[in-house]
Design an enzyme around this catalytic site. Structure first.
Site, PDB file in Angstrom:
ATOM      1  N   GLU A 109      47.336  34.017  40.258  1.00 17.97           N
ATOM      2  CA  GLU A 109      48.182  34.745  41.201  1.00 17.97           C
ATOM      3  C   GLU A 109      48.983  35.702  40.650  1.00 17.97           C
ATOM      4  O   GLU A 109      49.452  36.790  41.500  1.00 17.97           O
ATOM      5  CB  GLU A 109      48.523  33.506  41.849  1.00 17.97           C
ATOM      6  N   HIS A 112      47.593  38.951  40.409  1.00 19.39           N
ATOM      7  CA  HIS A 112      47.526  39.590  41.707  1.00 19.39           C
ATOM      8  C   HIS A 112      48.693  40.622  42.003  1.00 19.39           C
ATOM      9  O   HIS A 112      48.661  41.681  42.304  1.00 19.39           O
ATOM     10  CB  HIS A 112      47.134  38.957  42.787  1.00 19.39           C
ATOM     11  N   GLU A 187      39.308  40.209  42.801  1.00 17.25           N
ATOM     12  CA  GLU A 187      39.498  38.836  42.219  1.00 17.25           C
ATOM     13  C   GLU A 187      38.955  38.723  41.016  1.00 17.25           C
ATOM     14  O   GLU A 187      39.485  38.030  40.115  1.00 17.25           O
ATOM     15  CB  GLU A 187      38.490  37.827  43.175  1.00 17.25           C
TER      16      GLU A 187
END
Length: 219
Positions: A109, A112, A187
């Site tokens: 995360e 990202h 991803e």
């Protein structure tokens, strides 16, 4: 030209408004409870410290950290900028994963955020929206013009509206396919980033834990 500008402005505006309120919206819709950095709860402390350590390793400002009630193993990152981001985990992830696996997920995360994926996805969504609006209206005009009666100088408003709706649905399906392809790529890139900042072993363990949970739910 006017139609293209109109579609671009509206397509991008909707996406950026969504991005601007994404952190607030996530808290409201998901019921995310933000964990204060000075919390005395041991689990909260461990989560905040891990997120902040990974953020420093990725070279970004410390995001807000929170959790929400859900039995699913899940986590997400959102926010309009790297300096105004949020990382939230489900209570299911807290309960079912060990510390190393959680660190792998959190590294994903944080990656990202570091990669600017929220802004990139917003830009891509805005461009897709603009193309869908523009092409749907152009083709709807062409179809309506082709079926115009010879004695009628205008076009059928009803036919134009129906064609616009149909073309928008068709083009949005193709646009969604483009978004999904890009999302899959980002991803993989976030997994690679997690392996760098959280450690390859932690990332592998996190993926294995997610696979086990998925297989348990399927079985």
């Amino acid at each position: 030209t006017s139609l293209a500008i109109f579609c671009l402005v509206w397509g991008m505006a909707g996406s950026f408004i969504s991005l601007a309120i994404s952190r607030w919206n996530a808290k409201r819709l998901m019921g995310v409870q933000v964990i204060p950095p000075d919390t005395r709860d041991p689990n909260g402390q461990a989560l905040v410290q891990t997120v902040h350590r990974l953020a420093q390793a990725a070279g970004i400002p410390n995001p807000e950290v929170g959790f929400y009630e859900s039995d699913d193993i899940n986590a997400f990152a959102t926010g309009p900028t790297k300096a105004r981001s949020l990382v939230a985990v489900s209570t299911g992830l807290w309960r079912k994963m060990d510390r190393a696996e959680i660190e792998g997920v959190l590294g994903h995360e944080i990656s990202h955020i570091a990669n600017g994926d929220m802004v990139t996805m917003t830009l891509l969504q805005g461009v897709v929206n603009a193309f869908v609006m523009f092409l749907a209206r152009v083709l709807a005009f062409v179809v309506a013009q082709a079926f115009r009666r010879d004695d009628n100088e205008g076009i059928s408003t009803g036919l134009y509206s129906v064609c616009t709706l149909v073309f928008q649905i068709v083009f949005m399906i193709f646009g969604t396919m483009v978004m999904m392809a890009f999302s899959r790529w980002r991803e993989f890139r976030a997994d690679a980033g997690s392996a760098t900042i959280a450690g390859r072993e932690n990332m592998v363990r996190a993926l294995q834990a997610l696979q086990r949970d998925s297989e348990a739910l399927a079985g």
